[in-house]
Design a protein around this motif. Structure first.
Motif, PDB file in Angstrom:
ATOM      1  N   ALA A  59       0.881  -1.075   0.004  1.00  0.00           N
ATOM      2  CA  ALA A  59       0.012   0.001  -0.012  1.00  0.00           C
ATOM      3  C   ALA A  59       0.765   1.203  -0.091  1.00  0.00           C
ATOM      4  N   LEU A  60       1.203   1.720  -1.281  1.00  0.00           N
ATOM      5  CA  LEU A  60       2.442   2.817  -1.344  1.00  0.00           C
ATOM      6  C   LEU A  60       1.766   3.992  -1.080  1.00  0.00           C
ATOM      7  N   GLY A  61       2.484   4.754  -0.171  1.00  0.00           N
ATOM      8  CA  GLY A  61       2.140   6.253  -0.103  1.00  0.00           C
ATOM      9  C   GLY A  61       1.328   6.407   1.336  1.00  0.00           C
ATOM     10  N   THR A  62       0.750   5.308   2.099  1.00  0.00           N
ATOM     11  CA  THR A  62       0.204   5.155   3.004  1.00  0.00           C
ATOM     12  C   THR A  62       0.766   5.784   4.082  1.00  0.00           C
ATOM     13  N   PRO A  63       0.167   6.713   5.040  1.00  0.00           N
ATOM     14  CA  PRO A  63       1.148   7.429   5.895  1.00  0.00           C
ATOM     15  C   PRO A  63       1.918   6.369   6.830  1.00  0.00           C
ATOM     16  N   TRP A  64       1.292   5.226   7.403  1.00  0.00           N
ATOM     17  CA  TRP A  64       2.096   4.434   8.104  1.00  0.00           C
ATOM     18  C   TRP A  64       2.745   3.055   7.371  1.00  0.00           C
ATOM     19  N   ALA A  65       2.856   3.418   6.264  1.00  0.00           N
ATOM     20  CA  ALA A  65       3.858   2.492   5.414  1.00  0.00           C
ATOM     21  C   ALA A  65       3.188   1.099   5.562  1.00  0.00           C
ATOM     22  N   LEU A  66       2.103   0.782   4.947  1.00  0.00           N
ATOM     23  CA  LEU A  66       1.398  -0.585   5.319  1.00  0.00           C
ATOM     24  C   LEU A  66       1.682  -1.627   4.130  1.00  0.00           C
ATOM     25  N   THR A  67       1.962  -2.521   4.642  1.00  0.00           N
ATOM     26  CA  THR A  67       2.245  -3.877   3.674  1.00  0.00           C
ATOM     27  C   THR A  67       1.150  -4.959   4.191  1.00  0.00           C
ATOM     28  N   GLY A  68       0.651  -5.745   3.131  1.00  0.00           N
ATOM     29  CA  GLY A  68      -0.080  -6.882   3.914  1.00  0.00           C
ATOM     30  C   GLY A  68      -0.271  -8.163   3.192  1.00  0.00           C
ATOM     31  N   LEU A  69      -1.027  -9.044   3.652  1.00  0.00           N
ATOM     32  CA  LEU A  69      -1.209 -10.539   3.230  1.00  0.00           C
ATOM     33  C   LEU A  69      -2.565 -10.993   3.453  1.00  0.00           C
ATOM     34  N   PHE A  70      -3.324 -11.461   2.876  1.00  0.00           N
ATOM     35  CA  PHE A  70      -4.569 -12.458   3.171  1.00  0.00           C
ATOM     36  C   PHE A  70      -3.914 -13.690   3.254  1.00  0.00           C
ATOM     37  N   GLN A  71      -4.243 -14.343   4.327  1.00  0.00           N
ATOM     38  CA  GLN A  71      -3.653 -15.656   4.653  1.00  0.00           C
ATOM     39  C   GLN A  71      -4.292 -17.040   4.084  1.00  0.00           C
ATOM     40  N   ALA A  72      -5.812 -17.058   4.201  1.00  0.00           N
ATOM     41  CA  ALA A  72      -6.456 -18.275   4.091  1.00  0.00           C
ATOM     42  C   ALA A  72      -6.081 -18.891   2.580  1.00  0.00           C
ATOM     43  N   ARG A  73      -6.104 -18.174   1.332  1.00  0.00           N
ATOM     44  CA  ARG A  73      -5.866 -18.746   0.129  1.00  0.00           C
ATOM     45  C   ARG A  73      -4.353 -19.433   0.088  1.00  0.00           C
ATOM     46  N   PRO A  74      -3.344 -18.664   0.269  1.00  0.00           N
ATOM     47  CA  PRO A  74      -1.972 -19.232   0.402  1.00  0.00           C
ATOM     48  C   PRO A  74      -1.684 -20.160   1.273  1.00  0.00           C
ATOM     49  N   TRP A  75      -2.470 -20.228   2.497  1.00  0.00           N
ATOM     50  CA  TRP A  75      -2.184 -21.497   3.510  1.00  0.00           C
ATOM     51  C   TRP A  75      -3.116 -22.640   2.932  1.00  0.00           C
ATOM     52  N   ASN A  76      -3.904 -22.341   1.985  1.00  0.00           N
ATOM     53  CA  ASN A  76      -4.667 -23.279   1.473  1.00  0.00           C
ATOM     54  C   ASN A  76      -5.466 -24.289   2.727  1.00  0.00           C
ATOM     55  N   ILE A  77      -6.141 -23.363   3.427  1.00  0.00           N
ATOM     56  CA  ILE A  77      -6.950 -24.075   4.442  1.00  0.00           C
ATOM     57  C   ILE A  77      -8.300 -23.604   4.706  1.00  0.00           C
ATOM     58  N   ASP A  78      -9.406 -24.158   5.143  1.00  0.00           N
ATOM     59  CA  ASP A  78     -10.517 -23.540   5.633  1.00  0.00           C
ATOM     60  C   ASP A  78     -10.444 -23.177   7.015  1.00  0.00           C
ATOM     61  N   PHE A  79     -10.214 -21.770   7.122  1.00  0.00           N
ATOM     62  CA  PHE A  79      -9.973 -21.059   8.114  1.00  0.00           C
ATOM     63  C   PHE A  79     -10.901 -21.392   9.347  1.00  0.00           C
ATOM     64  N   ALA A  80     -12.295 -21.250   8.755  1.00  0.00           N
ATOM     65  CA  ALA A  80     -13.532 -21.620   9.786  1.00  0.00           C
ATOM     66  C   ALA A  80     -13.423 -22.889  10.461  1.00  0.00           C
TER      67      ALA A  80
END
Length: 603
Positions: free
Chosen positions: A404-425
């Motif tokens: 997230a370029l230019g965000t004041p707090w220099a944020l980066t992120g990752l959604f984890q359910a798909r790369p982990w290949n699991i049913d989170f629930a």
């Protein structure tokens, strides 16, 4: 690294420059250099004892223990809090229901770029109970990236990180909305960063990529990245995105203080590994590996199996204990006093701890025995910790790191359910959570967009609201609502951040500043049986990362092997590899630098 050839041809210069230009054009990050070898100068002779006391069970302490226990030493690790250090993950208390695991929290999501060698090699040597090893079973490629901008007129875009990434995720990448976003963002960027400034930035990249080691350390180390790319007077887009935001997103460094050599080094390593032209890097543009993550919480996938393996080999872990001071006499440590009041006697002592815990150990007697250690007090640290949002809907975004370029707090992120290949629930929590958006907060000093305060002046709840607002503004700017507040089930901020009574962070991160290399210690010290590990130690990667910490642990082990006159094979220590075709240009730059001349592109 460089051959002092006097007869390099014009053709070789042009060939090398062309290769460097390809790298600069390929890099979505920054340029880089290979730092001085930082080789520890081993001492010979001395005691031949085998007892090692390691104070600190983070990445460097575990790496040193791993190398030493496999070479016949007796190792005890003393850790006051938790094993794994800043690489750890943790269970969110009170969140498990119905036989499920607790929700997975973490200090910050893990990122293993293709240029990492030491960490992945260690993983390969950690066996798992069900067969295989950590690297083969748990390290996976992330084959796309989401680039978002915190400014109107831009739209978040999903881009492939490799050819296989494009093949695997073509439907999402070629989706009409994503193509429209890419076009919108591309046109906006061309307007905000004029072509001549973009060309100038590439030229600055080429300068570092073709500089000799002496110039890198003697000239570029003393300049900040902002000074080196000459951001002053350039367009706001040049300053905000090329010179600033990319630096923060990729290496969590402040471009106005970090040295040009440090930023350049990691940028070139990222770009070089992406080409697939260096066999030592397990990455390439075709099959990926440029961006890798673990497919489970860090402790489950890596740290816990590592500790279990070290225990089976004989490492003793003493938890809840830290060192209070070292007793030094006649150039040797004669004992270590624990915070509990007990004493530790060993042949070899290792201080494998962060800067904030190392500084109090630099007592007058320690500094008198090795005056160079006083320079450690000049090193700076900063905050970078994570927050996880647990969501009721699984993201349909391809497995991607989000910048997230230019965000004041220099944020980066990752959604984890798909790369982990699991049913989170079915796996975590109470059955309501279907995904986790893990976000790193890299800037705690700039005002936010809701409360107008930096993160260090916010409450825990204000930080959670502010981070979500900043990430939502960047991610939802393309017309599609990717983040929805009503989908937040709960969230978890790194427990290392506390308010008692004022905000504090138990796990600050050393930051490389211009000119700081000379203040960083080497693994061996002038005290014959004291060694230092950590991401603040001089290493080839020269960046405060788990890779640098692991490399420092190996350097500690090798220095102990040498001091103990051990016949065991040293632990491998790898350089950051660069294309040999650039060597003739670097050799010519060495001659220019020694003659007091500028780099031939530095005009």
């Amino acid at each position: 690294m460089d051959d002092d050839q006097d007869d390099f041809s014009r053709r070789s210069v042009l060939k090398g420059a062309a290769a460097a230009a390809v790298l600069a054009g390929t890099a979505v990050a920054l340029p880089g250099v290979r730092v001085p070898s930082a080789q520890a100068v081993p001492r010979t002779g001395g005691a031949r004892g085998r007892d090692v006391a390691i104070f600190g069970g983070g990445m460097s302490g575990l790496a040193a223990a791993h190398e030493l226990i496999e070479r016949g030493f007796r190792v005890t690790v003393y850790e006051p809090a938790y094993l794994g250090g800043k690489a750890r993950s943790h269970d969110v208390p009170g969140t498990a229901r119905g036989g499920r695991l607790p929700l997975p929290g973490e200090h910050g999501f893990r990122f293993f770029p293709g240029c990492y060698q030491h960490v992945t090699e260690s993983m390969e040597r950690i066996p798992l109970a069900r067969g295989g090893n950590v690297k083969d079973r748990h390290l996976i490629n992330v084959e796309t990236a989401v680039i978002a901008f915190d400014e109107s007129g831009y739209a978040p875009t999903t881009a492939p990180a490799s050819i296989m990434g494009f093949v695997d995720h073509a439907p999402a990448i070629l989706e009409l909305d994503n193509l429209r976003n890419a076009l919108t963002t591309g046109l906006k960027f061309v307007v905000d960063v004029p072509p001549h400034e973009l060309a100038y930035f590439v030229t600055r990249e080429l300068i570092i990529a073709t500089s000799c080691e002496e110039r890198r350390l003697g000239q570029w180390e003393k300049q900040s990245w902002m000074q080196f790319v000459k951001a002053k007077g350039k367009s706001s887009g040049y300053q905000r995105y090329l010179a600033g935001a990319l630096t923060r997103a990729l290496v969590a460094a402040k471009s106005h203080t970090a040295s040009a050599r440090t930023i350049g080094q990691i940028g070139l390593a990222l770009a070089t590994s992406a080409t697939g032209l260096i066999g030592q890097y397990d990455a390439g543009l075709v099959h990926g590996g440029v961006d890798r993550i673990l497919n489970a919480p860090t402790n489950h996938a890596w740290i816990d199996p590592w500790v279990a393996y070290l225990r089976t080999r004989g490492v003793t872990f003493v938890m809840g204990e830290g060192v209070a001071d070292f007793q030094v006499s006649r150039g040797r440590v004669t004992g270590a006093r624990l915070r509990s009041g007990g004493n530790v006697a060993a042949d070899w002592y290792v201080a494998a701890m962060p800067l904030d815990r190392l500084r109090p150990l630099l007592t007058p007697s320690v500094v008198a025995a090795d005056p160079s250690l006083a320079r450690i007090r000049r090193l700076e640290d900063d905050w970078m910790v994570g927050i996880q949002y647990f969501l009721s809907r699984r993201s349909d975004t391809p497995p991607s790191h989000i910048a997230a370029l230019g965000t004041p707090w220099a944020l980066t992120g990752l959604f984890q359910a798909r790369p982990w290949n699991i049913d989170f629930a079915k796996t975590y929590g109470d059955g309501r959570v279907r995904d986790c958006l893990s976000i790193d907060i890299s800037d705690w000093e700039k005002p936010g967009i809701i409360y107008g305060k930096p993160a260090k002046q916010c409450t825990k709840q204000q930080i959670a609201r502010e981070v979500w607002a900043q990430m939502s503004r960047a991610m939802n700017s393309g017309g599609k609502q990717i983040l929805r507040s009503e989908e937040i089930v709960t969230w978890s901020l790194d427990p290392g951040v506390t308010w008692s009574p004022t905000i504090a962070n138990a796990t600050p991160l050393m930051v490389n500043t211009a000119g700081s290399y000379q203040n960083r210690p080497t693994a061996p010290t002038a005290i014959a049986n004291l060694f230092i590990g950590g991401d603040h130690v001089r290493t080839n990667i020269d960046l405060a990362t788990m890779e640098g910490a692991n490399e420092s642990g190996r350097r500690v082990a090798n220095a102990i092997l040498a001091a103990a006159d051990s016949p065991a094979r040293p632990a491998p220590v790898h350089p950051l590899w660069e294309l040999p075709v650039l060597d003739p240009i670097k050799a010519e730059d060495r001659r220019r630098y020694q003659a007091g001349l500028p780099h031939f592109l530095d005009v």
